[in-house]
Design an enzyme around this catalytic site. Structure first.
Site, PDB file in Angstrom:
ATOM      1  N   HIS A 196       0.842  -1.205   0.000  1.00  0.00           N
ATOM      2  CA  HIS A 196       0.000   0.000   0.000  1.00  0.00           C
ATOM      3  C   HIS A 196       0.878   1.257   0.000  1.00  0.00           C
ATOM      4  O   HIS A 196       0.611   2.210  -0.731  1.00  0.00           O
ATOM      5  CB  HIS A 196      -0.897   0.024   1.239  1.00  0.00           C
ATOM      6  CG  HIS A 196      -2.087  -0.866   1.173  1.00  0.00           C
ATOM      7  ND1 HIS A 196      -2.000  -2.236   1.118  1.00  0.00           N
ATOM      8  CD2 HIS A 196      -3.411  -0.569   1.179  1.00  0.00           C
ATOM      9  CE1 HIS A 196      -3.214  -2.756   1.090  1.00  0.00           C
ATOM     10  NE2 HIS A 196      -4.097  -1.762   1.119  1.00  0.00           N
ATOM     11  N   HIS A 225       1.379  -3.776   9.518  1.00  0.00           N
ATOM     12  CA  HIS A 225       2.771  -3.552   9.116  1.00  0.00           C
ATOM     13  C   HIS A 225       3.595  -2.985  10.264  1.00  0.00           C
ATOM     14  O   HIS A 225       3.078  -2.281  11.129  1.00  0.00           O
ATOM     15  CB  HIS A 225       2.855  -2.564   7.944  1.00  0.00           C
ATOM     16  CG  HIS A 225       2.498  -3.162   6.631  1.00  0.00           C
ATOM     17  ND1 HIS A 225       3.273  -4.110   6.002  1.00  0.00           N
ATOM     18  CD2 HIS A 225       1.438  -2.954   5.814  1.00  0.00           C
ATOM     19  CE1 HIS A 225       2.704  -4.454   4.862  1.00  0.00           C
ATOM     20  NE2 HIS A 225       1.583  -3.767   4.737  1.00  0.00           N
TER      21      HIS A 225
END
Length: 162
Positions: free
Chosen positions: A81, A121
């Site tokens: 992303h 993440h």
């Protein structure tokens, strides 16, 4: 943050922005560069590095961490992303007026932050994803610039001639 990070799924937000840019003649070539940067970022980041490194998501390693979203990909490093966000922002910064560059950088930073916030993440995933995205945008920018010079065709962008 959950809603914002979801906009980055499959690079949806950046593909939509690129499509809008392609629609308008003044930003068409910049939009095409964004598309190429997204493709390069996806291939390098998601298809190569994530598969090579296979770092597990934070909730696998950190007991008690409950992510706010479910990530289908079990690999965490680097953040796809964030890579997409910075690949698009890198092109936008180089080709469109400064206000759009600033907005795109803020959007990219927020995307990276959102990935950590929702628990999918680590900071290093986001940092390296951003670096790969910037690298991809620069590669595409210079490839377009070289192609433009070689063919004597100008690639007009509102802020400069590439």
């Amino acid at each position: 943050m959950v809603a914002y990070t979801t906009l980055g799924n499959a690079s949806l937000m950046w593909l939509l922005i690129a499509a809008i840019m392609v629609y308008f003649p003044k930003s068409r070539k910049a939009g095409i560069m964004v598309l190429f940067a997204l493709i390069l970022g996806y291939l390098l980041n998601n298809e190569f590095l994530k598969e090579l490194i296979e770092r597990p998501r934070p909730w696998v390693d950190l007991a008690g961490l409950e992510p706010l979203i479910h990530a289908a990909d079990p690999n965490s490093f680097p953040s796809g992303h964030t890579c997409s966000a910075f690949a698009a922002a890198g092109i936008i910064c180089r080709t469109l007026p400064k206000k759009w560059g600033l907005i795109s950088v803020i959007a990219a930073v927020l995307m990276g932050f959102s990935r950590m916030y929702v628990g999918v993440h680590y900071f290093s995933d986001v940092l390296v994803g951003a670096a790969i995205g910037i690298l991809c945008s620069q590669i595409i920018y210079y490839l377009f610039k070289a192609a433009s010079a070689k063919t004597n065709l100008s690639i007009d962008c509102p802020s400069e001639k590439i």
